[in-house]
Design a protein around this motif. Structure first.
Motif, PDB file in Angstrom:
ATOM      1  N   TYR A  42       0.676  -1.159  -0.212  1.00  0.00           N
ATOM      2  CA  TYR A  42      -0.008   0.086   0.190  1.00  0.00           C
ATOM      3  C   TYR A  42       0.898   1.257   0.098  1.00  0.00           C
ATOM      4  CZ  TYR A  42      -4.602  -2.282   0.492  1.00  0.00           C
ATOM      5  OH  TYR A  42      -5.671  -3.143   0.505  1.00  0.00           O
ATOM      6  N   HIS A  43       1.977   1.163   0.827  1.00  0.00           N
ATOM      7  CA  HIS A  43       2.858   2.351   0.528  1.00  0.00           C
ATOM      8  C   HIS A  43       3.502   2.507  -0.752  1.00  0.00           C
ATOM      9  CE1 HIS A  43       6.626   4.312   2.406  1.00  0.00           C
ATOM     10  NE2 HIS A  43       6.167   5.161   1.989  1.00  0.00           N
ATOM     11  N   SER A  44       3.903   1.422  -1.379  1.00  0.00           N
ATOM     12  CA  SER A  44       4.335   1.605  -2.619  1.00  0.00           C
ATOM     13  C   SER A  44       3.029   1.852  -3.699  1.00  0.00           C
ATOM     14  CB  SER A  44       4.694   0.333  -3.226  1.00  0.00           C
ATOM     15  OG  SER A  44       6.043  -0.197  -2.683  1.00  0.00           O
ATOM     16  N   LEU A  45       1.924   1.558  -3.324  1.00  0.00           N
ATOM     17  CA  LEU A  45       0.887   1.980  -4.200  1.00  0.00           C
ATOM     18  C   LEU A  45       0.584   3.719  -4.089  1.00  0.00           C
ATOM     19  CD1 LEU A  45      -1.125   0.984  -6.225  1.00  0.00           C
ATOM     20  CD2 LEU A  45      -2.912   0.790  -4.099  1.00  0.00           C
ATOM     21  N   SER A  46       0.880   4.238  -2.820  1.00  0.00           N
ATOM     22  CA  SER A  46       0.606   5.649  -2.361  1.00  0.00           C
ATOM     23  C   SER A  46       1.739   6.380  -3.346  1.00  0.00           C
ATOM     24  CB  SER A  46       0.960   5.855  -0.878  1.00  0.00           C
ATOM     25  OG  SER A  46       2.113   5.758  -0.524  1.00  0.00           O
ATOM     26  N   ASP A  47       2.882   5.587  -3.627  1.00  0.00           N
ATOM     27  CA  ASP A  47       4.046   6.185  -4.111  1.00  0.00           C
ATOM     28  C   ASP A  47       3.514   6.615  -5.770  1.00  0.00           C
ATOM     29  OD1 ASP A  47       5.895   6.284  -2.388  1.00  0.00           O
ATOM     30  OD2 ASP A  47       6.803   4.446  -3.078  1.00  0.00           O
ATOM     31  N   SER A  48       2.683   5.422  -6.211  1.00  0.00           N
ATOM     32  CA  SER A  48       2.155   5.791  -7.626  1.00  0.00           C
ATOM     33  C   SER A  48       0.732   6.952  -7.747  1.00  0.00           C
ATOM     34  CB  SER A  48       1.385   4.395  -8.024  1.00  0.00           C
ATOM     35  OG  SER A  48       2.142   3.326  -7.765  1.00  0.00           O
ATOM     36  N   SER A  49       0.170   6.996  -6.587  1.00  0.00           N
ATOM     37  CA  SER A  49      -0.756   8.010  -6.323  1.00  0.00           C
ATOM     38  C   SER A  49       0.022   9.324  -6.644  1.00  0.00           C
ATOM     39  CB  SER A  49      -1.707   7.987  -5.263  1.00  0.00           C
ATOM     40  OG  SER A  49      -2.380   6.379  -5.317  1.00  0.00           O
ATOM     41  N   GLY A  50       1.041   9.364  -5.762  1.00  0.00           N
ATOM     42  CA  GLY A  50       1.917  10.485  -5.608  1.00  0.00           C
ATOM     43  C   GLY A  50       2.481  10.995  -6.957  1.00  0.00           C
ATOM     44  N   ASN A  51       2.756  10.093  -7.869  1.00  0.00           N
ATOM     45  CA  ASN A  51       3.264  10.293  -9.029  1.00  0.00           C
ATOM     46  C   ASN A  51       2.051  10.909  -9.831  1.00  0.00           C
ATOM     47  OD1 ASN A  51       5.010   7.126  -9.093  1.00  0.00           O
ATOM     48  ND2 ASN A  51       5.797   9.321  -8.332  1.00  0.00           N
ATOM     49  N   ILE A  52       0.925  10.437  -9.763  1.00  0.00           N
ATOM     50  CA  ILE A  52      -0.187  11.105 -10.480  1.00  0.00           C
ATOM     51  C   ILE A  52      -0.381  12.573  -9.976  1.00  0.00           C
ATOM     52  CG2 ILE A  52      -2.713  10.891 -11.075  1.00  0.00           C
ATOM     53  CD1 ILE A  52      -2.097   7.587 -10.907  1.00  0.00           C
ATOM     54  N   VAL A  53      -0.588  12.615  -8.695  1.00  0.00           N
ATOM     55  CA  VAL A  53      -0.582  13.991  -8.267  1.00  0.00           C
ATOM     56  C   VAL A  53       0.412  14.942  -8.787  1.00  0.00           C
ATOM     57  CG1 VAL A  53      -0.651  15.460  -6.106  1.00  0.00           C
ATOM     58  CG2 VAL A  53      -1.851  13.243  -6.160  1.00  0.00           C
ATOM     59  N   GLY A  54       1.721  14.197  -9.004  1.00  0.00           N
ATOM     60  CA  GLY A  54       2.762  15.126  -9.334  1.00  0.00           C
ATOM     61  C   GLY A  54       2.776  15.522 -10.887  1.00  0.00           C
ATOM     62  N   LEU A  55       2.146  14.722 -11.767  1.00  0.00           N
ATOM     63  CA  LEU A  55       1.879  14.934 -13.117  1.00  0.00           C
ATOM     64  C   LEU A  55       0.817  16.112 -13.250  1.00  0.00           C
ATOM     65  CD1 LEU A  55       1.829  11.415 -14.307  1.00  0.00           C
ATOM     66  CD2 LEU A  55       3.633  13.123 -15.062  1.00  0.00           C
ATOM     67  N   VAL A  56      -0.356  16.161 -12.357  1.00  0.00           N
ATOM     68  CA  VAL A  56      -1.210  17.116 -12.233  1.00  0.00           C
ATOM     69  C   VAL A  56      -0.760  18.476 -11.930  1.00  0.00           C
ATOM     70  CG1 VAL A  56      -3.428  18.000 -11.565  1.00  0.00           C
ATOM     71  CG2 VAL A  56      -3.088  15.583 -11.948  1.00  0.00           C
ATOM     72  N   GLY A  57       0.294  18.357 -10.802  1.00  0.00           N
ATOM     73  CA  GLY A  57       0.601  19.555 -10.343  1.00  0.00           C
ATOM     74  C   GLY A  57       1.713  20.233 -11.404  1.00  0.00           C
ATOM     75  N   ILE A  58       2.401  19.374 -12.085  1.00  0.00           N
ATOM     76  CA  ILE A  58       3.378  19.968 -13.124  1.00  0.00           C
ATOM     77  C   ILE A  58       2.599  20.653 -14.117  1.00  0.00           C
ATOM     78  CG2 ILE A  58       4.852  19.248 -15.000  1.00  0.00           C
ATOM     79  CD1 ILE A  58       6.357  19.489 -12.170  1.00  0.00           C
ATOM     80  N   TYR A  59       1.475  19.925 -14.537  1.00  0.00           N
ATOM     81  CA  TYR A  59       0.631  20.645 -15.756  1.00  0.00           C
ATOM     82  C   TYR A  59       0.225  21.870 -15.346  1.00  0.00           C
ATOM     83  CZ  TYR A  59      -3.508  21.395 -18.450  1.00  0.00           C
ATOM     84  OH  TYR A  59      -4.541  22.188 -19.238  1.00  0.00           O
ATOM     85  N   LEU A  60      -0.222  22.144 -14.275  1.00  0.00           N
ATOM     86  CA  LEU A  60      -0.664  23.340 -13.796  1.00  0.00           C
ATOM     87  C   LEU A  60       0.436  24.268 -13.476  1.00  0.00           C
ATOM     88  CD1 LEU A  60      -3.289  22.122 -10.915  1.00  0.00           C
ATOM     89  CD2 LEU A  60      -3.795  23.116 -13.228  1.00  0.00           C
ATOM     90  N   ALA A  61       1.605  23.846 -13.049  1.00  0.00           N
ATOM     91  CA  ALA A  61       2.847  24.820 -12.614  1.00  0.00           C
ATOM     92  C   ALA A  61       3.397  25.282 -13.936  1.00  0.00           C
ATOM     93  CB  ALA A  61       3.896  23.750 -11.838  1.00  0.00           C
TER      94      ALA A  61
END
Length: 292
Positions: A42-61
């Motif tokens: 689950y911790h590793s899965l949260s890493d994946s979710s974090g990557n998705i959030v990061g991609l959204v953040g990069i798109y906005l930034a």
């Protein structure tokens, strides 16, 4: 804009690797009924979710400046980092909840050679991910990559904890070691979340990013700058804002004083990487005022 594209490419690669690692741990952890391995999954899965959030953040930034955001949108990347830390706290809660359940109802995991192989392989992948992502984050001065690498770093410690648990169970240590290690895992996750929040809040709260003495020394080295004070800096390593007051000879005309300020701005941008804006307030030199 080019740096944002590179950050996006790094996040996409890390996302693929994290999904592979998470699925391996989760599926096999459920198969052998290992609470610590499932928690690690689950911790590793949260890493994946974090990557998705990061991609959204990069798109906005990466969006350019506009009327409502004259300073740009780069802090969206920092906000994304904080969101990742919140996700970590949610994951740590679920891990603690599962550990408590295992304390009340102990389950003996099936320890096989395959479980060790899976943990060692995924651990090596995590080490590669952390090293690669952190170095790219420093190189590209990316908030989201550095923060996400801290997340992955905690995953390395977690995987080591799971390996210790499997070895302990194999040699006959009581089954309570499994939920105990799950608690240890949750502590690592919480620690990673706190580190990310601290790093992000420093940026959002305009913490000093450049030593004032360094700025002062550069300023007084410019011909025509007789004194320098009220120095401030804020922002991110790739987007530093500096403002300061300088004193020039009162006999200088406004054109010469402006040239001095322009030279200082160019010098600061040249000698301090990441400086994007410099605001210089010009004052007439007053020795008595300085002594006061």
């Amino acid at each position: 804009m080019n740096s944002f594209k590179k950050v996006k490419q790094v996040l996409m690669l890390i996302l693929i690797l994290n999904v592979m690692v998470a699925l391996a741990k989760l599926l096999y952890g459920m198969y052998i009924k290992s609470a610590s391995m499932v928690a690690d999954g689950y911790h590793s899965l949260s890493d994946s979710s974090g990557n998705i959030v990061g991609l959204v953040g990069i798109y906005l930034a990466s969006k350019p400046e506009d009327e409502e955001h004259p300073y740009g949108h780069k802090k969206f990347e920092t906000f994304s980092s904080i969101f990742i830390s919140i996700m970590l706290f949610v994951v740590s809660y679920n891990v603690l909840k599962e550990a408590y359940s295992r304390f009340l109802n102990p389950v003996v995991p099936k320890i096989t050679l395959d479980s060790f192989i899976i943990m060692i392989v995924t651990l090596l992948i995590n080490i590669f991910v952390f090293t690669y992502e952190y170095r790219q984050g420093v190189k590209l001065k990316s908030d989201i990559l550095v923060s996400d690498s801290l997340h992955t770093k905690s995953d390395i410690y977690v995987s080591v904890s799971v390996l210790i648990t499997l070895i302990a169970l194999k040699v006959g240590i009581p089954t309570y070691i499994d939920p105990i290690m799950s608690v240890v895992i949750s502590i690592f996750i919480i620690k990673a979340g706190i580190e990310i929040i601290k790093h992000s809040s420093d940026i959002l709260c305009d913490r000093v990013v450049v030593d004032s003495k360094k700025i002062h020394d550069i300023a007084v080295s410019v011909k025509g700058v007789l004194s320098c004070h009220q120095i401030r800096s804020r922002g991110r390593e790739d987007d530093i804002n500096i403002d300061l007051h300088i004193m020039v000879d009162p006999s200088e005309n406004i054109i010469d004083a402006h040239d001095i300020a322009s030279q200082l701005e160019e010098r600061l941008k040249k000698e301090i990487p990441g400086v994007t804006e410099v605001i210089v307030h010009i004052e007439p030199y007053n020795k008595n005022e300085i002594e006061e």
